[in-house]
Design a protein around this motif. Structure first.
Motif, PDB file in Angstrom:
ATOM      1  N   VAL A   1       0.840  -1.200   0.000  1.00  0.00           N
ATOM      2  CA  VAL A   1       0.000   0.000   0.000  1.00  0.00           C
ATOM      3  C   VAL A   1       0.874   1.249   0.000  1.00  0.00           C
ATOM      4  N   SER A   2       1.901   1.281   0.834  1.00  0.00           N
ATOM      5  CA  SER A   2       2.785   2.442   0.908  1.00  0.00           C
ATOM      6  C   SER A   2       3.493   2.689  -0.421  1.00  0.00           C
ATOM      7  N   SER A   3       3.880   1.611  -1.082  1.00  0.00           N
ATOM      8  CA  SER A   3       4.516   1.738  -2.391  1.00  0.00           C
ATOM      9  C   SER A   3       3.531   2.309  -3.412  1.00  0.00           C
ATOM     10  N   GLY A   4       2.321   1.807  -3.410  1.00  0.00           N
ATOM     11  CA  GLY A   4       1.297   2.332  -4.314  1.00  0.00           C
ATOM     12  C   GLY A   4       1.005   3.798  -4.065  1.00  0.00           C
ATOM     13  N   ASN A   5       1.115   4.213  -2.820  1.00  0.00           N
ATOM     14  CA  ASN A   5       0.908   5.622  -2.459  1.00  0.00           C
ATOM     15  C   ASN A   5       2.170   6.461  -2.655  1.00  0.00           C
ATOM     16  N   GLU A   6       3.245   5.825  -3.080  1.00  0.00           N
ATOM     17  CA  GLU A   6       4.526   6.489  -3.322  1.00  0.00           C
ATOM     18  C   GLU A   6       5.063   7.197  -2.089  1.00  0.00           C
ATOM     19  N   CYS A   7       4.852   6.584  -0.933  1.00  0.00           N
ATOM     20  CA  CYS A   7       5.390   7.120   0.321  1.00  0.00           C
ATOM     21  C   CYS A   7       6.733   6.424   0.572  1.00  0.00           C
TER      22      CYS A   7
ATOM     23  N   LYS B   1      -6.919  -2.172  -4.114  1.00  0.00           N
ATOM     24  CA  LYS B   1      -8.193  -1.506  -4.411  1.00  0.00           C
ATOM     25  C   LYS B   1      -8.609  -0.592  -3.267  1.00  0.00           C
ATOM     26  N   VAL B   2      -8.443  -1.040  -2.029  1.00  0.00           N
ATOM     27  CA  VAL B   2      -8.751  -0.186  -0.880  1.00  0.00           C
ATOM     28  C   VAL B   2      -7.900   1.080  -0.942  1.00  0.00           C
ATOM     29  N   ARG B   3      -6.643   0.931  -1.318  1.00  0.00           N
ATOM     30  CA  ARG B   3      -5.732   2.078  -1.420  1.00  0.00           C
ATOM     31  C   ARG B   3      -6.285   3.127  -2.377  1.00  0.00           C
ATOM     32  N   ARG B   4      -6.846   2.695  -3.478  1.00  0.00           N
ATOM     33  CA  ARG B   4      -7.384   3.629  -4.472  1.00  0.00           C
ATOM     34  C   ARG B   4      -8.773   4.142  -4.079  1.00  0.00           C
ATOM     35  N   ASP B   5      -9.634   3.216  -3.641  1.00  0.00           N
ATOM     36  CA  ASP B   5     -11.020   3.561  -3.277  1.00  0.00           C
ATOM     37  C   ASP B   5     -11.657   2.280  -2.767  1.00  0.00           C
ATOM     38  N   GLY B   6     -11.984   2.245  -1.491  1.00  0.00           N
ATOM     39  CA  GLY B   6     -12.528   1.039  -0.883  1.00  0.00           C
ATOM     40  C   GLY B   6     -13.729   0.458  -1.611  1.00  0.00           C
ATOM     41  N   ARG B   7     -14.470   1.308  -2.306  1.00  0.00           N
ATOM     42  CA  ARG B   7     -15.648   0.831  -3.032  1.00  0.00           C
ATOM     43  C   ARG B   7     -15.295  -0.004  -4.251  1.00  0.00           C
ATOM     44  N   LEU B   8     -14.016  -0.048  -4.611  1.00  0.00           N
ATOM     45  CA  LEU B   8     -13.585  -0.875  -5.751  1.00  0.00           C
ATOM     46  C   LEU B   8     -13.521  -2.357  -5.396  1.00  0.00           C
ATOM     47  N   VAL B   9     -13.471  -2.685  -4.122  1.00  0.00           N
ATOM     48  CA  VAL B   9     -13.428  -4.094  -3.702  1.00  0.00           C
ATOM     49  C   VAL B   9     -14.780  -4.730  -4.022  1.00  0.00           C
ATOM     50  N   THR B  10     -14.727  -5.868  -4.727  1.00  0.00           N
ATOM     51  CA  THR B  10     -15.954  -6.535  -5.165  1.00  0.00           C
ATOM     52  C   THR B  10     -16.156  -7.856  -4.436  1.00  0.00           C
ATOM     53  N   ASP B  11     -17.366  -8.377  -4.543  1.00  0.00           N
ATOM     54  CA  ASP B  11     -17.650  -9.713  -4.016  1.00  0.00           C
ATOM     55  C   ASP B  11     -16.717 -10.732  -4.660  1.00  0.00           C
TER      56      ASP B  11
ATOM     57  N   ALA C   1      -8.573 -12.443   8.022  1.00  0.00           N
ATOM     58  CA  ALA C   1      -7.555 -12.052   7.035  1.00  0.00           C
ATOM     59  C   ALA C   1      -8.083 -10.947   6.126  1.00  0.00           C
ATOM     60  N   ILE C   2      -9.324 -11.074   5.708  1.00  0.00           N
ATOM     61  CA  ILE C   2      -9.919 -10.065   4.832  1.00  0.00           C
ATOM     62  C   ILE C   2     -10.097  -8.757   5.603  1.00  0.00           C
ATOM     63  N   HIS C   3     -10.624  -8.860   6.814  1.00  0.00           N
ATOM     64  CA  HIS C   3     -10.769  -7.676   7.666  1.00  0.00           C
ATOM     65  C   HIS C   3      -9.432  -6.976   7.865  1.00  0.00           C
ATOM     66  N   ASP C   4      -8.417  -7.744   8.260  1.00  0.00           N
ATOM     67  CA  ASP C   4      -7.112  -7.155   8.551  1.00  0.00           C
ATOM     68  C   ASP C   4      -6.500  -6.526   7.310  1.00  0.00           C
ATOM     69  N   THR C   5      -6.660  -7.165   6.162  1.00  0.00           N
ATOM     70  CA  THR C   5      -6.137  -6.608   4.912  1.00  0.00           C
ATOM     71  C   THR C   5      -6.759  -5.250   4.624  1.00  0.00           C
ATOM     72  N   VAL C   6      -8.074  -5.169   4.726  1.00  0.00           N
ATOM     73  CA  VAL C   6      -8.767  -3.910   4.445  1.00  0.00           C
ATOM     74  C   VAL C   6      -8.360  -2.834   5.449  1.00  0.00           C
ATOM     75  N   LEU C   7      -8.299  -3.183   6.725  1.00  0.00           N
ATOM     76  CA  LEU C   7      -7.964  -2.174   7.730  1.00  0.00           C
ATOM     77  C   LEU C   7      -6.498  -1.751   7.647  1.00  0.00           C
ATOM     78  N   ILE C   8      -5.595  -2.669   7.368  1.00  0.00           N
ATOM     79  CA  ILE C   8      -4.185  -2.293   7.186  1.00  0.00           C
ATOM     80  C   ILE C   8      -4.062  -1.350   5.992  1.00  0.00           C
ATOM     81  N   ALA C   9      -4.720  -1.684   4.889  1.00  0.00           N
ATOM     82  CA  ALA C   9      -4.650  -0.831   3.698  1.00  0.00           C
ATOM     83  C   ALA C   9      -5.199   0.560   4.003  1.00  0.00           C
ATOM     84  N   ALA C  10      -6.340   0.625   4.668  1.00  0.00           N
ATOM     85  CA  ALA C  10      -6.941   1.922   5.000  1.00  0.00           C
ATOM     86  C   ALA C  10      -6.050   2.715   5.955  1.00  0.00           C
ATOM     87  N   ALA C  11      -5.542   2.040   6.972  1.00  0.00           N
ATOM     88  CA  ALA C  11      -4.686   2.718   7.959  1.00  0.00           C
ATOM     89  C   ALA C  11      -3.403   3.225   7.310  1.00  0.00           C
TER      90      ALA C  11
END
Length: 180
Positions: free
Chosen positions: A53-59, A106-116, A131-141
């Motif tokens: 996520v940090s790499s995608g955000n170029e941090c 996808k969460v990094r870009r826009d959480g609404r992009l995550v699909t079923d 695992a799914i919860h943690d992935t989403v929350l780590i990406a958001a954080a």
């Protein structure tokens, strides 16, 4: 030069955390819970998500810090971190990890992009709800952490040795007492 007065020579997120201890405790607590707390994902996998996520955000600071930590935690498989950063599709990580990193991206870009379908793909390869919860929350954080670091224009060293040392410290001691 940082946009606000921060301790001199203190890199990345550490500067504002030292300057504003009332938020440091909570931010480090969140990082500790997400990256070292109970999870069906290993600490190495969670650091990989933070790195991706940090790499995608170029941090730069967060990418290098968490890549070094993930390398330390992966040990002999440390090359996986750089392989993922080069190309997720060809990286020799598990299909579960690839699916989770797709969700994180996808969460990094826009959480609404995550699909079923994204979640079903992760589940197909063994990801559970945690695992799914943690992935989403780590990406958001980490979007928040990355924007905190870069939005204040904090200083980031370019000496790779600094990040290796940081990675060893975070891999062995975690985040709860990483500043003080």
């Amino acid at each position: 030069m940082a946009h606000i007065k921060l301790p001199e020579g203190v890199p990345g997120i550490v500067g504002p955390m030292l300057a504003y201890p009332e938020t440091e405790r909570h931010l480090n607590g969140l990082a500790q819970a997400l990256l070292r707390g109970p999870s069906s994902l290993s600490p190495a996998e969670r650091e990989m998500i933070a790195t991706y996520v940090s790499s995608g955000n170029e941090c730069y600071f967060c990418t290098e810090s968490h890549a070094a930590t993930a390398r330390e935690l992966y040990g002999k498989e440390c090359q996986l971190v750089d392989a993922v950063l080069r190309d997720l599709v060809t990286a020799p990580v598990s299909d579960k990890m690839k699916a989770l990193l797709v969700i994180a991206g996808k969460v990094r870009r826009d959480g609404r992009l995550v699909t079923d379908a994204d979640v079903a793909e992760a589940r197909k390869h063994g990801a559970d709800d945690k695992a799914i919860h943690d992935t989403v929350l780590i990406a958001a954080a980490f979007c928040m952490f990355n924007r905190y670091v870069d939005g204040l224009a904090t200083w980031a060293p370019h000496d790779p040795k600094v990040y290796v040392e940081t990675g060893i410290k975070l891999a062995t001691k975690g985040y709860a007492n990483s500043i003080r």
